[in-house]
Design a protein around this motif. Sequence first.
Motif, mmCIF file in Angstrom:
data_model
loop_
_atom_site.group_PDB
_atom_site.id
_atom_site.type_symbol
_atom_site.label_atom_id
_atom_site.label_comp_id
_atom_site.label_asym_id
_atom_site.label_seq_id
_atom_site.Cartn_x
_atom_site.Cartn_y
_atom_site.Cartn_z
ATOM 1 N N TYR A 213 11.531 27.049 6.092
ATOM 2 C CA TYR A 213 12.728 27.745 5.599
ATOM 3 C C TYR A 213 13.369 27.064 4.384
ATOM 4 N N ASP B 195 13.246 25.935 0.299
ATOM 5 C CA ASP B 195 12.538 26.253 -0.932
ATOM 6 C C ASP B 195 11.822 24.998 -1.424
ATOM 7 N N TYR C 267 13.855 21.771 -2.175
ATOM 8 C CA TYR C 267 14.324 21.066 -0.984
ATOM 9 C C TYR C 267 13.164 20.431 -0.224
ATOM 10 N N GLN C 268 12.000 21.081 -0.227
ATOM 11 C CA GLN C 268 10.833 20.512 0.463
ATOM 12 C C GLN C 268 10.460 19.159 -0.129
#
Length: 257
Positions: free
Chosen positions: A166, A168, A171-172
């Motif tokens: 969940y 993007d 952020y990953q």
Amino acid sequence: MELVKVSQQIQGNEVLSGINLSFQRGGFYGIIGPNGVGKSTLLQLLAGTAQPVSGSVMLNGGEMSEIPRKHLARKLAVLQQGGLPPAGFTVREVVGMGRFPYQSWLGGEEDDPSSIIDEALEAMGLSGLQQRRLVQLSGGERQRVALAKLMVQQPSILLLDEPTTYLDIGYQIALLDIVKSWQRQKNLLVIAVLHDLNLAALYCDELIALHDGKVASKGEPAEVLTEQLIRELYGTGALIVSHPLTGAPQIMLQPGL
């Protein structure tokens, strides 16, 4: 941390069998494989939230099931799939909840944990958000709060169940960069279930590929991520190339047209 001869049964069907693995502190291990092969079950066994039907899960030579839960929580922390739900607590309150294993039954600690909480908030870029409530945060921000909560737990073992779900791509990468940096600074053992094979290859020292409840392959990312294994596990074609900066194997999927 050592996992030996584990099999687990759910609803009469054997999910894992013939599993014989060992994990060493300082390593970053990725568990990969298609849906339904037992990745989350393996993580639950390692976390002590599920018990093997046969075999054992050993931590530093002792049976994990015999370690009191509060004592185990000082050694091992788990980032659950999906992270934290929206709630009315402030960021600082939630992060402070990670100190529970060190609190007395009255809820206090011998030493003030404020500096530990401050350090975790700063490491996760949350210092400016610490008085906000979780309901005011995005999913990516809540995931950072969840990781900060684990930081104040001060574990030596970190288990991650699909931590980038969940999120993007920005952020990953940010989340896994922080985990990798934390792992190196504190010499943590990190074991993560990851669906994104390219991220797994970039961040993990070793991959464990599960298929039909067994270990299909185990080793460094370049040894595990082969075109043949991708086809066997996922039933799809792929071209394996080397990352131009890191040299890690990266998967280019092939459309089945």
